[in-house]
Every structure is written in C-alpha cells, then in structure tokens.
Design an enzyme around this catalytic site. Structure first.
Site, PDB file in Angstrom:
ATOM      1  N   GLY A 221       0.783  -1.243   0.000  1.00 13.98           N
ATOM      2  CA  GLY A 221       0.000   0.000   0.000  1.00 13.98           C
ATOM      3  C   GLY A 221       0.808   1.283   0.000  1.00 13.98           C
ATOM      4  N   GLN A 222       2.153   1.169  -0.105  1.00 15.54           N
ATOM      5  CA  GLN A 222       2.950   2.404  -0.177  1.00 15.54           C
ATOM      6  C   GLN A 222       2.601   3.168  -1.452  1.00 15.54           C
ATOM      7  OE1 GLN A 222       4.220  -0.631   0.023  1.00 15.54           O
ATOM      8  NE2 GLN A 222       5.899  -0.753   1.485  1.00 15.54           N
ATOM      9  N   LYS A 223       2.829   4.459  -1.407  1.00 18.84           N
ATOM     10  CA  LYS A 223       2.440   5.314  -2.543  1.00 18.84           C
ATOM     11  C   LYS A 223       2.980   4.785  -3.872  1.00 18.84           C
ATOM     12  CE  LYS A 223       1.424  10.160  -3.126  1.00 18.84           C
ATOM     13  NZ  LYS A 223       0.196  10.422  -2.426  1.00 18.84           N
TER      14      LYS A 223
END
Length: 200
Positions: A67-69
């Site tokens: 879910g990191q950018k």
C-alpha cells in the site's frame, strides 16, 4: 491425469489499503490465526482459502498488494479477473483517513472493478479513539461511492482477530466465482450470435 471437473470454482479477491492499514497482519491472522511480525509489503502476498458459498465449496485466492504510494500505481495491474475488493482502513489513523478515502474512490472508478462487491475492513477497532464502522461509512460517503455495487463495512481488529472471519464470509457471499462469470459470458456470446443470425 487429474479429473478436469474436480477443480473447485474459484474467486480472486484483492486486499488493498494504505501502507500501515494492517492488510498483511489481517491476512495472516485470518489464515493461520496467529500474529505475525510483518514488514511493509513490497510487491504482494498471496494466500488461498477454502470457503463455502451457498453450500458449495469454492476456493478464494486473496492478493494482498503493498500500500505504499509507489506501489499503489501498480494496483491496476491486479484488477483484471478480480471478483471483489477487500479494502482495509486504519480507523485509528485519523490523519490519513482522507488519503484512504481518495484511494478507495480512485480504485473503484477503474473499469475492471465496475459493479464488483467491496467489503471495507474498518480495522484497528481495538485502538482507543478509532472511528466506528458507522462513522467510517459517513466519513467515506459510501452510500454514494458504492451506489453501483454491493458493499459492506466490517468492523475488525487484525490484532485480536475480531470481525475478520465475518468480513471474509461477507466477501465470499458477495463474489461471483469464475465458473459463474464464464457461464454469463457464454450466454452473452450466444445471445449476440443468435441476434445476428435472426437478422440474416
């Protein structure tokens, strides 16, 4: 040689959410009923579950995507052939709720996810001050955002396991398995052919 008809109907479900929302912890708690020390997911984790849908056995494959950018840009690569979305929200991280809301809205607009069911996992309910499922529904304006699909908000805690099975069962109940989809596609194809034949 295996029997071709022996394979269980299957559904592929995406587990999405911002980094730190508890996706991997939740996945492994659900699968093994244990707490795992998880590091931020770079790439994805995949787990298969046997489940029951209307008294028949099905296989559900859950894809937990980081879910990191920088990873969110790759979410769309996983959308095709997906039967449903589990979207995890850290209800205790009030500062990032708007970011989570925007990501959910952006995700659900994708053509491959049109009309697919979504279960919002309102995670970290064990943390004091966390938004309740009702508050999250209002804050995310889900009645409008999800008006074109089946949706449900499940309060849960990846740490204690509370609510996880209920959320998963809800997803299993809502998804269409691959064999259902194939039958519909075949019917659609045959109908289009028969219409052309009638016109001739």
């Amino acid at each position: 040689m295996g029997l071709k008809g022996s394979k269980l109907p299957e559904a592929r479900v995406l587990l999405l959410g911002l980094d730190g929302s508890g996706k991997s912890t939740l996945l492994y708690k659900l699968k093994y009923n244990e707490r795992f020390q998880t590091a931020p997911t770079i790439g994805f984790n995949v787990e298969m579950f046997d489940a029951k849908q209307n008294r028949r056995k099905i296989t559900v494959t859950v894809w937990d995507v980081g879910g990191q950018k920088k990873m969110r840009a790759h979410w769309k690569n996983f959308y095709q052939d997906t039967a449903g979305v589990l979207f995890t929200v850290d209800c205790s991280d009030l500062e990032r709720l708007n970011e989570a809301k925007l990501e959910l809205e952006h995700t659900l607009r994708n053509e491959h996810l049109q009309e697919l069911p979504v279960v919002i996992l309102a995670n970290k309910q064990d943390v004091k001050g966390a938004l309740t499922a009702t508050e999250l529904t209002e804050k995310f304006n889900l009645r409008k955002t999800c008006s074109d699909r089946d949706w449900f908000v499940q309060p849960c805690s990846a740490m204690t396991g509370a609510g996880l099975e209920d959320g998963f069962r809800r997803m299993v109940h809502l998804v269409k398995t691959i064999d259902d989809a194939n039958i519909k596609e075949t019917v659609k194809y045959l109908r289009s052919k028969s219409v052309k034949m009638v016109k001739k």
